[in-house]
Design an enzyme around this catalytic site. Sequence first.
Site, mmCIF file in Angstrom:
data_model
loop_
_atom_site.group_PDB
_atom_site.id
_atom_site.type_symbol
_atom_site.label_atom_id
_atom_site.label_comp_id
_atom_site.label_asym_id
_atom_site.label_seq_id
_atom_site.Cartn_x
_atom_site.Cartn_y
_atom_site.Cartn_z
ATOM 1 N N ASP A 208 6.078 -13.674 -16.747
ATOM 2 C CA ASP A 208 5.742 -12.985 -17.989
ATOM 3 C C ASP A 208 4.357 -12.323 -17.922
ATOM 4 O OD1 ASP A 208 5.895 -12.257 -20.712
ATOM 5 O OD2 ASP A 208 4.925 -14.125 -21.329
ATOM 6 N N GLU A 450 6.484 -23.690 -13.889
ATOM 7 C CA GLU A 450 7.823 -23.646 -14.484
ATOM 8 C C GLU A 450 8.914 -23.152 -13.544
ATOM 9 O OE1 GLU A 450 7.765 -21.502 -18.152
ATOM 10 O OE2 GLU A 450 6.507 -22.964 -19.147
ATOM 11 N N TYR A 503 6.507 -24.797 -26.287
ATOM 12 C CA TYR A 503 6.312 -23.809 -27.364
ATOM 13 C C TYR A 503 7.128 -24.222 -28.580
ATOM 14 C CZ TYR A 503 3.697 -21.095 -24.072
ATOM 15 O OH TYR A 503 2.720 -20.688 -23.196
ATOM 16 N N GLU A 539 0.201 -25.654 -21.621
ATOM 17 C CA GLU A 539 0.392 -24.426 -22.420
ATOM 18 C C GLU A 539 0.938 -24.817 -23.782
ATOM 19 O OE1 GLU A 539 2.846 -21.313 -20.715
ATOM 20 O OE2 GLU A 539 1.933 -21.577 -18.740
HETATM 21 C C1 GCB Z 1 5.319 -19.855 -20.406
HETATM 22 C C2 GCB Z 1 4.813 -19.248 -19.145
HETATM 23 C C3 GCB Z 1 3.832 -18.122 -19.392
HETATM 24 C C4 GCB Z 1 4.338 -17.245 -20.539
HETATM 25 C C5 GCB Z 1 4.418 -18.097 -21.789
HETATM 26 C C6 GCB Z 1 4.954 -17.304 -22.984
HETATM 27 O O1 GCB Z 1 5.835 -20.940 -20.425
HETATM 28 O O2 GCB Z 1 4.247 -20.195 -18.273
HETATM 29 O O3 GCB Z 1 3.693 -17.369 -18.221
HETATM 30 O O4 GCB Z 1 3.528 -16.135 -20.753
HETATM 31 O O5 GCB Z 1 5.284 -19.179 -21.568
HETATM 32 O O6 GCB Z 1 4.182 -16.785 -23.759
HETATM 33 O O7 GCB Z 1 6.167 -17.214 -23.093
#
Ligand code: GCB
Length: 645
Positions: A208, A450, A503, A539
């Site tokens: 990403d 990941e 997330y 994250e």
């Molecule tokens: C993740 C990735 C990261 C993405 C992020 C997102 O898990 O490690 O590279 O940018 O989520 O914002 O989706």
Amino acid sequence: MAAAGGVLVFRLSCLFAAFAAACPLDAGMLFPRESSSRERKELSGLWSFRADMSPSRNQGFLGAWYKQRLAETGPVIDMPVPASYNDITQDPKLRDFIGWVWYERETVVPTRWIADEGTRIVLRVGSAHYYSVVWVNGVKVTEHKGGHLPFEAEIGDVLRKDPTQPCRITIAVNNTLSLDTLPPGSIKHMTDRTKYPDGYFVQSIFFDFFNYAGIHRSVLLYTTPKAYVDDITVVTSFLDNTGLVQYKVSVRGASSAALSVTLMDKNGRCVASSSEPAGVLKVIDVNLWWPYLMHENPGYLYSMEVRLKAADGKSEDVYALPVGIRTVSVTSTQFLINNKPFYFHGVNKHEDSDIRGKGFDWPLVVKDFNLLKWLGANSFRTSHYPYAEEILQMCDRHGIVVIDECPGVGIKDILSFGNASLTHHLVVMDELVRRDKNHPSVVMWSVANEPAAEMPPADFYFKTVIQHTKALDPTRPVTFVTDSNYARDKGAPYVDVICVNSYLSWYHDSGHVELIALQLNTQFENWYGKYKKPIIQSEYGADTVPGLHSDPPVMFTEEYQNIVLKNYHKVFDEKRKQYVIGELIWNFADFMTSQGVLRVVGNKKGVFTRQRQPKAAAFILKERYWRLANDTGRLPPWTKYPCSF
Ligand code: GCB
């Protein structure tokens, strides 16, 4: 790794031998520093440039564009180095270009470099993405696979063939990613002629961030004498107030040579010395290297000056390496620096900015460090690839702790777990450890982000990469970063620290911030229950368009980002009393990605905009990080929260 009473201790002595022996690369990669015996000539600035837009992308090789000046084989444009080429022009074809681009620069090398046969002239490229081939005056001098890491070639012989010629450097760079590159990608050829014209293809990537390409870090020439210091490895520890610097110097170009090794403090006073190529320097009343906000004097660096006198007594090589004396260790619940618990309150970053893309830029670097300090951040992860050496040097000096990640991001296809991928992954780890092993700020290696670790070959693959990394450097813990999918735990049995990305209330249960506490608690209990290893929330975050507001909060507003953060923080505060050893926000700043329906001109999870202006969440984080620093660090009175910024 020695386990004593559940404590993983990264011991100095016997492990050092493994450190020095395990790296199969045949030469060192010391950062090119000026000294009384070494000169540098920067080649940053304007280069000539052409993208090979031919359907096969192979015109440059067929026409041997490297044999003459690039302008003689077709039109060229100005291209700044360092910079990604993608955002420099108005041409969408260049922004999204896949294939070979050609860079060229002519320079004049000082006559004395050429005249003195005893001078080695080295061409060094800080990084170019992804595959590079380099010629000097039409002669191929090296090629290199992989972005984000430096490579070099000795070019004295080529230049001396015809000293009347200027030095013409041609670099062809190809950004095509395949299933066995790191990161992986694939080219899709579109064959439906009702939808796509003949020869149409696109690059698919599984990560990403925008696949910026070009020469991203500086290109330079530097010199050394024929007999030179090729590599230095240091491993540090301390006993009471005596610092121990175990070192090894590798010499090239001389069968016998006299060495002097002097360790100097900040004031240039010699605190220890030796004339052996390997040994232990003892530093009485040592000033340890401490992280920012953990000590009133963070980032203390000694300087190890190595002098090499060739046997003929004629030439001398001098190299000065900054050395921070500190230890790192891990227990089942803690991360210890100098035997004191360290809590990561930091960020994930990207090398990314307007116009430059991933090109190195000092004003941006210094601004980012000022923002990190303002925020009260003590650490970052180099998501998702190694950052410029100059950035790590800043971390050493300012005491910012680094989790150093290789470009193992987006390993999602089963074909990316094959032999070719694994072999390349091991070489990348060799190159990364060789480059960054001496930075005190680097406290942990991250071998991947990941991956699709639920796939059958993942267990062998990650076991091999993690064990290889531990053999390369037994002095630092190793992690691989997993997502919240608990099935993807293949690397977990082999790592020292579990890093989890999640997330909650974003990619699932979107909008339901009331579920964060429950789900986050489950996440932590699952991982800790199974592995009994310390955990970093590596994250978490929410996309936020600056200036969008809503109360009650809805997704993409500044209020929503705030409430997501606050809900995570409540759980962190519970779990950090147990086994959670850190929290790294995704992301420090907004960054560019490929276009897609989930991205509004890039990823907007930054707490700063791409132009480095704070969103509301930056102030929430700042308040929290300074409070955490107060709770967990040893701040001098003048930095006590609320801080004076
Ligand atoms: C993740 C990735 C990261 C993405 C992020 C997102 O898990 O490690 O590279 O940018 O989520 O914002 O989706």
